[in-house]
Design a protein around this motif. Structure first.
Motif, mmCIF file in Angstrom:
data_model
loop_
_atom_site.group_PDB
_atom_site.id
_atom_site.type_symbol
_atom_site.label_atom_id
_atom_site.label_comp_id
_atom_site.label_asym_id
_atom_site.label_seq_id
_atom_site.Cartn_x
_atom_site.Cartn_y
_atom_site.Cartn_z
ATOM 1 N N HIS A 203 0.826 -1.209 0.000
ATOM 2 C CA HIS A 203 0.000 0.000 0.000
ATOM 3 C C HIS A 203 0.860 1.258 0.000
ATOM 4 O O HIS A 203 2.028 1.221 0.351
ATOM 5 C CB HIS A 203 -0.969 -0.011 1.184
ATOM 6 C CG HIS A 203 -0.299 0.054 2.528
ATOM 7 N ND1 HIS A 203 -0.021 -1.060 3.273
ATOM 8 C CD2 HIS A 203 0.155 1.108 3.244
ATOM 9 C CE1 HIS A 203 0.566 -0.695 4.391
ATOM 10 N NE2 HIS A 203 0.698 0.608 4.408
ATOM 11 N N LYS B 230 0.666 8.421 0.788
ATOM 12 C CA LYS B 230 1.248 9.455 -0.070
ATOM 13 C C LYS B 230 1.543 10.734 0.710
ATOM 14 O O LYS B 230 1.065 10.914 1.823
ATOM 15 C CB LYS B 230 0.286 9.724 -1.222
ATOM 16 C CG LYS B 230 0.091 8.489 -2.085
ATOM 17 C CD LYS B 230 -0.635 8.840 -3.346
ATOM 18 C CE LYS B 230 -1.162 7.607 -4.012
ATOM 19 N NZ LYS B 230 -2.013 7.940 -5.147
ATOM 20 N N CYS C 209 -3.887 -0.366 -1.100
ATOM 21 C CA CYS C 209 -4.516 0.887 -0.669
ATOM 22 C C CYS C 209 -3.667 2.079 -1.107
ATOM 23 O O CYS C 209 -2.449 1.994 -1.178
ATOM 24 C CB CYS C 209 -4.670 0.928 0.855
ATOM 25 S SG CYS C 209 -5.918 -0.186 1.489
ATOM 26 N N GLN C 210 -4.335 3.181 -1.389
ATOM 27 C CA GLN C 210 -3.631 4.416 -1.718
ATOM 28 C C GLN C 210 -4.252 5.531 -0.901
ATOM 29 O O GLN C 210 -5.403 5.894 -1.120
ATOM 30 C CB GLN C 210 -3.767 4.714 -3.207
ATOM 31 C CG GLN C 210 -3.180 3.600 -4.050
ATOM 32 C CD GLN C 210 -3.082 3.999 -5.511
ATOM 33 O OE1 GLN C 210 -2.976 5.169 -5.837
ATOM 34 N NE2 GLN C 210 -3.119 3.016 -6.377
ATOM 35 N N SER D 130 -4.213 9.381 0.402
ATOM 36 C CA SER D 130 -3.734 10.761 0.332
ATOM 37 C C SER D 130 -4.427 11.612 1.385
ATOM 38 O O SER D 130 -3.953 12.685 1.724
ATOM 39 C CB SER D 130 -4.007 11.360 -1.051
ATOM 40 O OG SER D 130 -3.300 10.649 -2.027
ATOM 41 N N GLN E 254 -9.014 3.435 -1.954
ATOM 42 C CA GLN E 254 -8.368 4.711 -2.239
ATOM 43 C C GLN E 254 -9.031 5.817 -1.435
ATOM 44 O O GLN E 254 -10.248 5.958 -1.462
ATOM 45 C CB GLN E 254 -8.490 5.061 -3.721
ATOM 46 C CG GLN E 254 -7.719 4.110 -4.615
ATOM 47 C CD GLN E 254 -7.891 4.464 -6.080
ATOM 48 O OE1 GLN E 254 -7.980 5.634 -6.436
ATOM 49 N NE2 GLN E 254 -7.948 3.453 -6.920
ATOM 50 N N GLU F 201 -8.783 9.782 -1.294
ATOM 51 C CA GLU F 201 -8.173 10.927 -1.982
ATOM 52 C C GLU F 201 -7.870 12.066 -1.014
ATOM 53 O O GLU F 201 -8.351 12.090 0.115
ATOM 54 C CB GLU F 201 -9.102 11.405 -3.109
ATOM 55 C CG GLU F 201 -9.223 10.390 -4.227
ATOM 56 C CD GLU F 201 -10.049 10.915 -5.408
ATOM 57 O OE1 GLU F 201 -10.552 12.048 -5.340
ATOM 58 O OE2 GLU F 201 -10.190 10.161 -6.399
ATOM 59 N N VAL G 81 -13.591 3.536 -3.385
ATOM 60 C CA VAL G 81 -12.887 4.790 -3.641
ATOM 61 C C VAL G 81 -13.597 5.915 -2.898
ATOM 62 O O VAL G 81 -14.806 6.111 -3.061
ATOM 63 C CB VAL G 81 -12.871 5.109 -5.148
ATOM 64 C CG1 VAL G 81 -12.181 6.446 -5.405
ATOM 65 C CG2 VAL G 81 -12.190 3.990 -5.928
ATOM 66 N N GLU H 204 3.788 7.568 -8.372
ATOM 67 C CA GLU H 204 2.602 6.911 -8.905
ATOM 68 C C GLU H 204 2.791 6.349 -10.316
ATOM 69 O O GLU H 204 2.435 5.206 -10.614
ATOM 70 C CB GLU H 204 1.499 7.983 -8.961
ATOM 71 C CG GLU H 204 0.114 7.448 -8.964
ATOM 72 C CD GLU H 204 -0.185 6.749 -7.679
ATOM 73 O OE1 GLU H 204 0.297 7.185 -6.624
ATOM 74 O OE2 GLU H 204 -0.885 5.734 -7.746
#
Lengths: 402, 380
Positions: A285, A288, A302-303, A305, A318, A320, A335, B268
């Protein structure tokens, strides 16, 4: 080759109290704890206890469950002799029947059990979160010379009347069974996990099937019949973590308890008692730049931010930038778009939560609801989902649902 | 064969280029170097082959291959536990003394008999010093359409820095190609060209029968090196075509480049370049999800499952089961499986191998041009 003990796992339950989460899948297939499904627990317990033959009795919406179990390889249950077998109701020469009750489900699979000539059969339930060593339970069963044993938990006396209760003597021998009684004589609640001597179980299943008035249920029929005949019945005390995750709030609670293993008692981080699951196969994962992650569990794919606090995110979620996720259970592939606020709720798989949408709310005075969003739902930009909402259809942008 | 499968078998040389990363191959080989938080570098080539419909893969190992055997097992994770074909690990052949091959020709000669008995028409050969999402079926299609004897894959890029730097004589060769309308007219060994070159990826496709003929001839004539002694010697008579790979590629050519290539995946675009369009498979460890405990501060990291993070982590790649205690600071680091960073430790530009422990309060810092490396099972 005879097996000493095989397991029969009751996984046909609809889980109707999980509403939106179980519309398209059976309760045992409901995701839990970041990368597991509920059924991973009994299956892993089996394999960790040395049980290598498991029959899974399915009935309600079995597709996801069937695909998930596959050949059983993730649990090391792809065996030459034994292994895991999914057992749906089937058509016989004399007609076909759905499983009428828990006992009938086992009755219809007597021939499956006979293939392994087991001495003992353990009946498991596919809707509990519990780490339990069934070999210790079997040791107890043998030591007592029991014909039937049931695993029991001590529950607070004021809650006892919600459970099926075992009244025992000093030697743990069961003298009476009370199903959800008004005046409980015991606080030992049945966990719905039984060990039978196979010859006894078979005899009572056949007898029960012949009784046209029976509900073909273990709790209502088989256990009372055993008591009536004065069989050797014992209660095995289990005092580890156990949770029936049959409701939205108990499912949410159990997930939150995973975040606090030191106090809650559910420890998924035990090297000696691993819980196995089918893997997502995603990359590690990403947290960020600008993300904030506090007291959470995050897994592959997983991402992040945005901000994630005290939450459990499943594979491929995700979050954001500017989104806030708090006290939430967010299942795989969902998401959460920029600026959305997702709090104190369960969001199922592959949901899209639009920009600046609000889902759920932190508890305030008297308001403790866990908002729930079903799988594949689209929540439009700026939509608002109230803390008691149960969403199973798309919600358009800007709309509100309570 | 249905369209989704290709009529080729794969051969992988897992020890090629070991000498470039002496630190990392102390107890393993190039192929089993951990990469990108939860993979080993061979996962990329194996997955590429499987995703291209190649279901018969031989890995000709040379030495230090225990970790690779452990990683691959029966090949199940790559769907290579097959009745026909599947995964075939070829260890050195022992007759009186163990014979370790010294070049690719010898390695291939050792499996000639096996090759003769296979049914696939084509052979795909590759090393494991690159991580890439590569479509062998596209390359095979180009090979067939061009009518080439051999097709070699390459990228258009500058040579890795450490290849250009003056260094001691190395046994590891790399190749650059001169092309004329797609055909290779010249191959150069260890070029020092500082511009953009046609840099060979070490991936070859040819017909199986052709390979058997070439290897039999070369072996009986005492040739060792496939590129130098077979291809380069016959460039005027053989039709050697080049296939350009335009996508993302990570070369492992030194410890520094290992560090850099891991770090680059925090971007990314690079991560997507490497992990799309086709999935990369790896061995499953059944770790629990990673836990971020109160007090954790993380910024720009990639982490696998099984980590427990209580301290501060920035710009880092964490492999499975890494533990970072309260008050520890980790910045610009690549920490392999089960590394433990104890309370108050402060590390920067550090590559830790498996099961390393950085004890409480220690400060270990490398620089961006020279990351510190801590070997497997060492305690700082």
């Amino acid at each position: 080759m005879a097996k000493e003990m095989i397991a029969m796992l009751l996984a046909g339950g609809q889980g109707s109290r999980l509403y939106a989460l179980t519309q398209k899948l059976a309760k045992p297939a409901v995701p839990f704890g970041g990368k597991y499904r509920i059924i991973d627990f009994p299956l892993s317990n089996c394999v960790n206890s040395g049980i290598d033959t498991v029959g899974i009795l399915t009935q309600y919406q079995p597709m996801v469950l069937n695909e998930y179990i596959g050949n059983g390889q993730p649990w090391d249950l792809d065996r030459l002799h034994g292994g895991v077998h999914v057992l749906p109701p089937y058509q016989k020469a004399s007609g076909s029947d759905w499983y009428k009750g828990t006992a009938n489900a086992i009755y219809q699979n007597i021939s499956f059990i006979e293939r392994y000539s087991p001495q003992y059969v353990i009946i498991l339930s596919g809707d509990q979160i519990c780490k339990q060593d069934y070999s210790d339970f079997l040791r107890f069963h043998k030591e007592k010379g029991a014909e039937f044993s049931v695993a029991v938990m001590e529950v607070p006396w004021d809650e006892a009347s919600r459970f099926g209760l075992m009244v025992t003597d000093d030697n743990d021998k069961i003298t009476e069974f009370q199903e959800k009684p008004k005046n409980p004589k015991s606080n030992l609640a049945s966990m719905g996990i039984y060990i039978f001597n196979w010859d006894i179980l078979k005899k009572y299943l056949i007898e029960d099937e012949a009784d046209p008035n029976s509900e073909n249920d273990f709790g209502n029929n088989i256990i009372p019949n055993l008591l009536r005949d004065g069989r050797n019945m014992y209660a095995y005390h289990f005092n580890g973590y156990w949770k029936d995750v049959g409701t939205i709030s108990s499912l949410w609670e159990a997930n939150m308890e995973v975040l606090d293993p030191e106090h809650s008692g559910i420890n998924l981080f035990d090297e000696r008692w691993k819980i196995y699951s089918r893997n997502s196969g995603m990359t590690g994962h990403r947290i960020k730049p600008g993300a904030v992650v506090e007291n959470s569990m995050i897994t592959d794919g997983c991402q992040i931010s945005g901000t994630v606090k005290h939450s459990i995110l499943f594979a491929g979620v995700q979050v954001e930038a500017g989104a806030v996720v708090e006290d939430a259970v967010v299942m795989g592939g969902t998401v959460i778009k920029a600026g959305a606020v997702v709090q104190h709720c369960i969001v199922a798989e592959n949901v899209v939560i639009g920009e600046n949408a609000v889902v759920g709310a932190m508890p305030s005075d008297g308001e403790k609801g866990v908002a729930t969003v079903g799988s594949n739902v689209y929540i439009g930009d700026g939509a608002k989902i109230g803390p008691n909402a149960m969403v199973s259809d798309n919600v358009k942008g800007g709309e509100e649902q309570w | 064969m249905v369209n989704s499968n290709v009529d080729a078998l794969g051969i992988i040389f897992p020890n090629s280029h070991d000498a470039l990363v002496p630190e990392l191959v102390g107890e393993r080989l190039m192929a089993s170097i951990p990469f990108a938080s939860r993979y080993r570098i061979i996962d990329f080539m194996l997955s590429n082959m499987v995703n291209s419909g190649i279901g018969n893969v031989s890995i000709i190992v040379r030495k230090n291959y225990h970790s690779l055997m452990d990683h691959l097992g029966s090949g199940r994770e790559w769907d290579l536990t097959r009745k026909n074909g599947g995964l075939n690990i070829v260890p050195p052949f022992a007759e009186k003394t163990v014979k370790v091959y010294s070049g690719r020709v010898e390695a291939l000669a050792s499996i000639l008999d096996f090759l003769r008995h296979q049914k696939e028409k084509y052979v795909v050969m590759s090393d494991t010093d690159i991580a890439v999402n590569f479509d062998f079926s596209a390359m095979l299609k180009a090979h067939v359409e061009s009518g080439a004897d051999v097709t070699v894959a390459y990228t258009e890029e500058k040579l890795p820095e450490n290849f250009l730097a003056n260094r001691q004589e190395s046994k590891e060769f790399y190749y650059t190609l001169k092309l004329n309308d797609g055909r290779v007219t010249e191959m150069e060994i260890n070029s020092k060209d500082t511009g953009v070159t046609n840099f060979s990826m070490g991936i070859y496709i040819m017909e199986r029968e052709f390979l058997i003929r070439q290897v039999s001839y070369a072996y009986t004539h005492g040739y060792v090196n496939f590129e130098r002694d077979v291809l380069m010697a016959q460039l005027d008579t053989l039709n050697v075509q080049a296939f350009c790979h335009k996508g993302y590629i990570a070369h492992i050519t030194s410890l520094k480049s290992y560090f850099d290539e891991n770090m680059k995946l925090l971007d990314e675009e690079n991560l997507n370049g490497l992990f799309t369009p086709n999935p990369i498979y790896t061995k499953i460890r059944d770790d629990n999800p990673t836990r971020y405990i109160n007090g954790a501060k993380v910024n720009n990291i990639m982490a696998a499952d099984g980590c427990v993070i209580e301290g501060e982590v920035e710009n880092s790649v964490l492999f499975r089961g890494v533990k970072i205690a309260k008050g520890a600071k980790v910045k610009n680091c690549v920490l392999m499986q089960d590394t433990v960073v104890e309370a108050g430790a402060d590390i920067e530009y550090l590559v830790s191998d498996k099961n390393v422990t950085i004890t409480a309060g220690k400060e270990v810092k490398g620089t961006d041009t020279f990351p510190v490396y801590v070997a497997k099972y060492q305690t700082v």
